[in-house]
Write a protein that holds these residues in place. Structure first.
Motif, PDB file in Angstrom:
ATOM      1  N   SER A  33      65.210  19.864  77.457  1.00 56.94           N
ATOM      2  CA  SER A  33      63.807  20.190  77.711  1.00 56.94           C
ATOM      3  C   SER A  33      63.008  20.352  76.427  1.00 56.94           C
ATOM      4  O   SER A  33      61.833  19.999  76.358  1.00 56.94           O
ATOM      5  N   VAL A  34      63.631  20.874  75.368  1.00 55.55           N
ATOM      6  CA  VAL A  34      62.946  21.043  74.078  1.00 55.55           C
ATOM      7  C   VAL A  34      62.653  19.687  73.463  1.00 55.55           C
ATOM      8  O   VAL A  34      61.555  19.443  72.942  1.00 55.55           O
ATOM      9  N   ILE A  35      63.615  18.781  73.510  1.00 50.48           N
ATOM     10  CA  ILE A  35      63.441  17.462  72.884  1.00 50.48           C
ATOM     11  C   ILE A  35      62.411  16.631  73.639  1.00 50.48           C
ATOM     12  O   ILE A  35      61.609  15.930  73.036  1.00 50.48           O
ATOM     13  N   GLU A  36      62.420  16.727  74.948  1.00 44.18           N
ATOM     14  CA  GLU A  36      61.514  15.903  75.747  1.00 44.18           C
ATOM     15  C   GLU A  36      60.089  16.432  75.758  1.00 44.18           C
ATOM     16  O   GLU A  36      59.167  15.698  76.097  1.00 44.18           O
ATOM     17  N   SER A  37      59.881  17.690  75.400  1.00 41.28           N
ATOM     18  CA  SER A  37      58.512  18.220  75.453  1.00 41.28           C
ATOM     19  C   SER A  37      57.736  17.920  74.186  1.00 41.28           C
ATOM     20  O   SER A  37      58.171  17.530  73.190  1.00 41.28           O
TER      21      SER A  37
END
Length: 158
Positions: free
Chosen positions: A154-158
């Motif tokens: 979720s951190v990488i995709e946001s």
């Protein structure tokens, strides 16, 4: 250390060769000692797991920067696994090292002095505790790794 001593004494109480109390009371006390050990271990791993998950959430910006600089998701996942491995294991390292050193010495002394104990009883108890500790460590390690990978995604995709 507290969990190991509670587990060892509980297993000793459940052993049929050692009679310290009345039979049913001794069985009950042994069960309660082992339950106390499990409570200590679950609290220990739960606190460390929560700290690890919160630490990863605090590092979200750093992980985004690493991903932007070219680190792929697989290497970041591997880094998170290694970090989790150390964060869960290092605090217990001193206690386990002390237990590993002390158990053979205590076992040798009890074998020489006390005839009420079976030979190598302390080593059996420490081995049983080590198995339980490793099983709980594996369960919490897998849980934290899954949660951390989900947070990393979720951190990488946001």
């Amino acid at each position: 250390m507290f969990a190991a001593s509670a587990f060892g004494f509980g297993m000793l109480l459940l052993d049929s060769g050692v009679n310290l109390f009345e039979g049913s009371m001794q069985t009950y006390m042994g069960f309660m000692q082992i339950s106390l050990c499990l409570i200590f271990l679950i609290l220990y791993f739960s606190a460390l797991s929560l700290l690890q998950i919160l630490d990863l959430k605090r590092q979200a910006r750093s992980l985004k920067i690493l991903h932007a600089l070219g680190k792929d998701r697989a290497s970041l996942n591997r880094w998170v696994c290694i970090q989790t491995l150390f964060h869960l294991g290092l605090p217990a390292g001193m206690g386990l090292a002390l237990l590993t050193i002390a158990a053979p010495l205590i076992n040798f002394r009890l074998n020489a002095e006390a005839s009420a104990f079976r030979q190598n009883q302390v080593l059996r108890l420490c081995g049983s505790f080590g198995f339980c500790f490793c099983a709980l460590y594996l369960v919490y390690f897998l849980a934290v790794t899954v949660i951390s990978r989900r947070n990393l995604k979720s951190v990488i995709e946001s």
